[in-house]
Design a protein around this motif. Structure first.
Motif, PDB file in Angstrom:
ATOM      1  N   PRO A  81       7.317  26.655 -18.610  1.00  0.00           N
ATOM      2  CA  PRO A  81       7.301  25.191 -18.691  1.00  0.00           C
ATOM      3  C   PRO A  81       7.790  24.571 -17.378  1.00  0.00           C
ATOM      4  O   PRO A  81       8.849  24.915 -16.875  1.00  0.00           O
ATOM      5  CB  PRO A  81       8.253  24.905 -19.853  1.00  0.00           C
ATOM      6  N   THR A  82       6.998  23.677 -16.829  1.00  0.00           N
ATOM      7  CA  THR A  82       7.259  23.142 -15.492  1.00  0.00           C
ATOM      8  C   THR A  82       7.078  21.633 -15.491  1.00  0.00           C
ATOM      9  O   THR A  82       6.094  21.114 -16.039  1.00  0.00           O
ATOM     10  CB  THR A  82       6.305  23.773 -14.458  1.00  0.00           C
ATOM     11  N   ARG A  83       8.026  20.934 -14.866  1.00  0.00           N
ATOM     12  CA  ARG A  83       7.893  19.493 -14.666  1.00  0.00           C
ATOM     13  C   ARG A  83       7.431  19.226 -13.238  1.00  0.00           C
ATOM     14  O   ARG A  83       8.057  19.677 -12.277  1.00  0.00           O
ATOM     15  CB  ARG A  83       9.215  18.784 -14.939  1.00  0.00           C
ATOM     16  N   PHE A  84       6.340  18.502 -13.097  1.00  0.00           N
ATOM     17  CA  PHE A  84       5.828  18.099 -11.795  1.00  0.00           C
ATOM     18  C   PHE A  84       6.235  16.646 -11.549  1.00  0.00           C
ATOM     19  O   PHE A  84       5.702  15.725 -12.169  1.00  0.00           O
ATOM     20  CB  PHE A  84       4.305  18.236 -11.750  1.00  0.00           C
ATOM     21  N   ASN A  85       7.224  16.456 -10.680  1.00  0.00           N
ATOM     22  CA  ASN A  85       7.642  15.108 -10.301  1.00  0.00           C
ATOM     23  C   ASN A  85       6.748  14.597  -9.187  1.00  0.00           C
ATOM     24  O   ASN A  85       6.334  15.364  -8.299  1.00  0.00           O
ATOM     25  CB  ASN A  85       9.096  15.113  -9.834  1.00  0.00           C
ATOM     26  N   VAL A  86       6.458  13.308  -9.223  1.00  0.00           N
ATOM     27  CA  VAL A  86       5.610  12.717  -8.195  1.00  0.00           C
ATOM     28  C   VAL A  86       6.261  11.438  -7.684  1.00  0.00           C
ATOM     29  O   VAL A  86       6.822  10.655  -8.467  1.00  0.00           O
ATOM     30  CB  VAL A  86       4.189  12.434  -8.732  1.00  0.00           C
ATOM     31  N   THR A  87       6.230  11.262  -6.374  1.00  0.00           N
ATOM     32  CA  THR A  87       6.710  10.043  -5.724  1.00  0.00           C
ATOM     33  C   THR A  87       5.506   9.350  -5.111  1.00  0.00           C
ATOM     34  O   THR A  87       4.761   9.946  -4.323  1.00  0.00           O
ATOM     35  CB  THR A  87       7.739  10.365  -4.634  1.00  0.00           C
ATOM     36  N   VAL A  88       5.317   8.084  -5.496  1.00  0.00           N
ATOM     37  CA  VAL A  88       4.189   7.289  -5.006  1.00  0.00           C
ATOM     38  C   VAL A  88       4.739   6.139  -4.174  1.00  0.00           C
ATOM     39  O   VAL A  88       5.581   5.374  -4.650  1.00  0.00           O
ATOM     40  CB  VAL A  88       3.329   6.759  -6.166  1.00  0.00           C
ATOM     41  N   THR A  89       4.268   6.018  -2.934  1.00  0.00           N
ATOM     42  CA  THR A  89       4.712   4.959  -2.034  1.00  0.00           C
ATOM     43  C   THR A  89       3.540   4.039  -1.739  1.00  0.00           C
ATOM     44  O   THR A  89       2.496   4.485  -1.241  1.00  0.00           O
ATOM     45  CB  THR A  89       5.254   5.543  -0.719  1.00  0.00           C
ATOM     46  N   GLY A  90       3.695   2.746  -2.076  1.00  0.00           N
ATOM     47  CA  GLY A  90       2.652   1.776  -1.794  1.00  0.00           C
ATOM     48  C   GLY A  90       2.746   1.262  -0.366  1.00  0.00           C
ATOM     49  O   GLY A  90       3.782   1.399   0.299  1.00  0.00           O
TER      50      GLY A  90
END
Length: 951
Positions: free
Chosen positions: A560-569
């Motif tokens: 089980p893996t959590r994929f964190n994502v950072t989005v910069t506008g």
């Protein structure tokens, strides 16, 4: 502080009294650390650490406990404590510990010291004692301990007896105080060069932020001040020696005789606000002054290229305001072009979160770059050092540079510019004082309870606050500049921060997924405003095809893996989200469907079942998956041999006639497979005791078990195998007659092909029985076991021993029982057999097996559909072909009359012999090949003969 060049090292010496015994004593150390409140109200616990140094060319140093005396000088009350020996485990990069003693030799890294072998370079080691004592409130506790006799000869003092170690502290006014961290313990035994300038930094760091002062005193001789000789004194122990009372820097250039010189001093701790003495510890250093030719590395620049809002106040000192980010460089050079520079520093203890980057211009010249954001912390003056040596053999040339940074108080609100997404809040925090005032000087007004939420605690006022901006707003922070007991006005009372709200957006992601192991799929994140442009950054990039895409694909996700994502506008707004990819336990590989027969006569009953294949566990490691089958016992050996009660030649697991013991056993893969063991988790191990010595079940303490896969065919005669994984943590074990099972704290997964090394170790210190328990054994054709035991004396834990006891390695193994994972549980899966309409099934078709009556009208292909029973995301389809016939035409073809010529005759039939298994068979007096139907007329002779054919 100043630049320092040292060749070799300093000898740090502190006295220790105890049951330790040795000659060639080289000193010792003592210190205390607050350990919490005592069980009785008003008392407190303190950890006392004592170290004894030994010159390894001399006699060994031993001891199981150290006696500590505590005397309250105000009342005369005296207590004694015995603290146990501490088994030291070498840290990465350190020299190996010898029998639990720390090797502190200052020799080049390519060579071994004499502490671990008689052929090594002369060196030193430290025997450590550590334990808690409980003290009542007293304003002057004297904590002392004595070393055994005798001190090594000195050139400047007459001392020739034991050494008293002493530390004094106040538990009444400052009960939670701890002694400073003495960094001189890193290299306590260096040597220096005759006629060369020596700068040695004691390098203390106080965890309580106390002000430290350093004062020369007389070395100790059996509890009394020592007397000087050869024209030296307690305040002038070496020619031209000076001790900086504020920094602890020792400087001198000795021009007299070579030899060992002792320098003793008090390290005193003062409360920085009141100036009250909190504690003091007597320290001693031994300088081994020798004539040497090696050119030591040196600092050729001091502080250079200083950047940021700071002032250089000396070659090695800086003044800076709190909150300022600064950097500077320092260049170290070794005159010998073939030398290589190696660095150490206590920077992380003094200025946390600072960095030191090394840029080598050549192997003997390096530029150090330091970067730090100034924090005043518990004390404004920061003294730290960087030491360096050239790794020259046998004894390296040492250098040291000491830096002083004075951090002046300043109001600071953090970064000057903060970007926040519209609608979000921003947390503001100030430093530099106790009382704070925030106000808006442009943009939105601060309205408490509406857009401004200050946080006030009992220790500060308005230090932090949460602000929700609408427009760009500049906020001013003002503080009273009071830190602890001091008020400083050297730096600004005011600081400002600009907060800019920018265009915001929200995120939506693909739903969390539950997939079959190994999982493959695609992630996706979508921002709410399509007209903006965005950049993306996912973590766990090693599992993705591209971690900078909006919708990357993932593969081979095993857990089980959590994929964190950072989005910069493009507005500067930053949002974060995540997608959880959950996976099942591993689905079996190589599954297939089996049938009792695949070529059958009409109306015959057949059985069908699923061969579940195998599960891919973590091989030769602690498995991350649970056993998918059931645990089963596998017993290796029949126990044809056994030991005697005073026997030492067999590899005991429970050697009750020893103080401590370590044994390793080698189990071959062929033996394990012969028992039926399969690749997968091992849950426990057991050894058999035939009888207890004197029917006594005395406990084994610190009993531990380690395991590792190995390609070794024999255990080595050079010592124990290293790198094993601890599966049974140290604990007390009580033996019993019969099988003694040890349930692992962590399972270990065997790969099915490697041999297994198992280590059992325990340590009873000074307790043993007068004979051995009797165990059962089997003799092997290879070197199967190694053992080290301590029977007559105990000097340290067997856990660190590298050598073997006489008679090992041995070809005997104790009778052993493994509890290991076996098979795959059918209940983990759902089954559906097809076709149900014409399969001829008898009974259930939803289990891992089925029964069918077959005829010419039933199916020729039988299929089973399998999926995991918990989530239904892992699936497989398996099939088998079944041929059904009504009867075989076995009538032989008529060969007619045959003229006898002596040749072999072949008989044939409408149905070939290989139509089935075992197939057709011919019988008769002349048959010489029953399958091919070959008839030898010489064997039968002329005449009329019968041949029979059956399938």
């Amino acid at each position: 502080m100043k630049h320092t060049s040292i060749l070799l090292a300093i000898v740090l010496i502190f006295s220790i009294c105890s049951t330790a015994t040795a000659s060639h004593m080289a000193g010792g150390s003592i210190k205390y650390t607050y350990a919490g409140p005592g069980t009785t109200p008003g008392t407190h616990k303190y950890e006392i650490r004592v170290g004894i140094y030994r010159w390894c060319a001399g006699a060994n140093i031993t001891g199981t406990t150290q006696t500590i005396t505590a005397k309250c000088t105000a009342t005369g009350a005296t207590q004694t404590f015995n603290i146990p020996v501490f088994h030291y485990v070498a840290k990465p990069g350190e020299r190996p510990a010898n029998n639990g003693k720390r090797d502190v030799s200052d020799i080049c890294r390519q060579k071994s010291s004499r502490c671990i072998g008689s052929t090594g370079v002369s060196g030193y080691e430290e025997l450590i004692f550590k334990g808690n004592i409980t003290l009542a409130a007293c304003n002057n506790w004297e904590i002392t301990t004595m070393t055994v006799c005798c001190r090594n000869p000195l050139q400047n003092f007459n001392a020739n007896s034991s050494i008293q170690l002493k530390t004094i502290f106040d538990t009444k006014t400052f009960p939670k105080n701890s002694a400073p961290k003495f960094v001189d313990e890193v290299k306590p035994m260096p040597s220096v060069c005759l006629g060369q300038q020596v700068n040695y930094g004691i390098g203390t760091a106080d965890p309580d932020g106390d002000s430290l002062r350093f004062e020369l005193t007389c070395p100790d001789n059996n509890g009394s001040p020592d007397t000087a000789k050869n024209g030296f004194s307690c305040l002038q122990p070496i020619t031209g020696l000076k001790l900086d009372s504020a920094t602890g820097l020792i400087t001198f250039k000795h021009s007299g005789s070579t030899g060992v010189y002792a320098v003793s001093f008090w390290v005193k701790e003062y409360e920085p606000c009141t100036g009250q003495l909190k504690g003091q510890t007597r320290r001693e250093i031994q300088f081994n002054i020798t004539a040497c030719s090696n050119s030591v590395p040196r600092d050729i620049s001091g502080i250079s290229n200083l950047k940021g809002n700071a002032t250089k106040t000396g070659n090695y000192s800086i003044t800076v305001c709190q909150g300022e980010k600064i950097s500077w460089e320092d260049t170290i050079h070794d005159p010998n072009v073939t030398d290589t520079l190696i660095f150490q520093s206590n920077m992380s203890d003094i200025i946390p979160r600072a960095t030191m980057t090394k840029t080598f211009l050549s192997r003997n010249k390096c530029v150090l770059k330091f970067e730090w954001t100034a924090v005043i912390g518990k004390h404004p003056v920061k003294n730290f050092f960087v030491s360096y040596d050239d790794d020259r053999c046998d004894f390296p040339g040492n250098g040291l540079s000491g830096f002083t940074i004075e951090v002046r108080n300043s109001t600071n609100a953090g970064p000057d510019h903060r970007i926040v997404c519209i609608g979000d809040s921003v947390k503001l925090s100030g430093v530099g004082g106790r009382l704070y005032t925030w106000r808006s000087i442009s943009g939105d007004a601060l309205v408490p309870g509406i857009n401004w939420f200050p946080d006030t605690t009992t220790n500060d006022t308005n230090k932090t606050g949460i602000f929700i901006p609408i427009n760009a707003t500049k906020i001013e922070l003002k503080s009273d500049l009071k830190v602890h007991c001091a008020t400083a006005f050297a730096c600004g009372k005011l600081d400002t921060v600009l907060i800019t709200p920018v265009d915001s957006f929200s995120l939506s992601t693909t739903p969390n997924q539950f997939l079959c192991n190994p999982a493959n799929g695609q992630l996706n994140v979508t921002a709410s405003k399509p007209l903006m442009t965005y950049s993306y950054k996912w973590d766990n990039g090693q599992l993705l095809n591209n971690d900078s895409l909006k919708n990357p694909t993932f593969s081979n996700v095993l857990y089980p893996t959590r994929f964190n994502v950072t989005v910069t506008g493009n507005s500067g707004c930053i949002r974060e989200s995540h997608v959880d990819v959950n996976v099942t336990d591993p689905f079996p590989k190589n599954m297939k469907v089996m049938a009792s027969d695949t070529l059958v006569c009409i109306s015959k009953q057949i059985k069908l079942w699923v061969d579940h294949g195998a599960v891919d566990y973590e091989n030769c490691a602690v498995p991350k998956y649970k056993c998918q089958g059931t645990f089963k016992d596998y017993t290796l050996g029949i126990g044809t041999d056994s030991n005697q009660s005073r026997n030492y030649t067999l590899p005991m697991s429970y050697g009750s006639y020893a103080y401590s013991q370590k044994s390793q056993y080698l189990y071959t893969a062929s033996e394990l497979k012969a028992m039926g063991m399969k690749p997968g988790p091992i849950n426990s191990i057991a050894w058999e005791i035939k009888s207890l010595y004197n029917s006594t079940a005395a406990p084994f303490n610190k009993f531990s078990i380690k395991v590792s896969c190995s390609q070794l065919k024999d255990l080595p005669a050079s010592g124990f195998v290293t790198g094993l994984v601890e599966v049974f943590k140290p604990k007390t074990v009580l033996p019993r007659t019969g099988w003694n099972t040890h349930q692992f704290d962590h399972e270990y997964s065997w790969d099915g092909t490697s041999n297994l090394v198992v280590e059992v170790c325990w340590d009873n210190i000074t307790t043993r029985l007068n004979g051995q328990h009797v165990q059962t054994y089997d003799k092997k054709s290879y070197k199967a076991s190694n053992t080290y035991y301590q029977q007559y004396t105990w000097n340290s834990s067997a856990r660190a021993i590298a050598s073997l006891s006489p008679g090992f390695p041995s070809s005997f193994l104790p009778r052993t029982r493994f509890n290991a994972c076996n098979g795959i549980r059918s209940g983990l899966y759902k089954y559906s057999w097809e076709p149900k309409s014409n399969g001829g099934f008898i009974g259930a078709t939803n289990k891992d097996s089925a029964t069918a009556n077959v005829n010419l009208g039933t199916a020729k292909i039988y299929t089973v559909y399998i999926e995991d029973s918990t989530y239904g995301v892992c699936r497989d389809t398996l099939s088998v072909k079944v041929n059904v016939i009504s009867a075989y035409n076995t009538k032989p073809n008529d060969p007619g009359k045959i003229c006898f010529r002596g040749d072999t005759i072949q008989l044939t039939s409408k149905t070939p012999w290989n139509i089935a298994t075992p197939g057709g068979q011919w019988t008769g007096i002349g048959i010489v090949n029953s399958k091919l139907g070959l008839w030898d007329p010489i064997r039968s002779g002329v005449g009329k003969h019968w041949a029979k054919y059956s399938v």
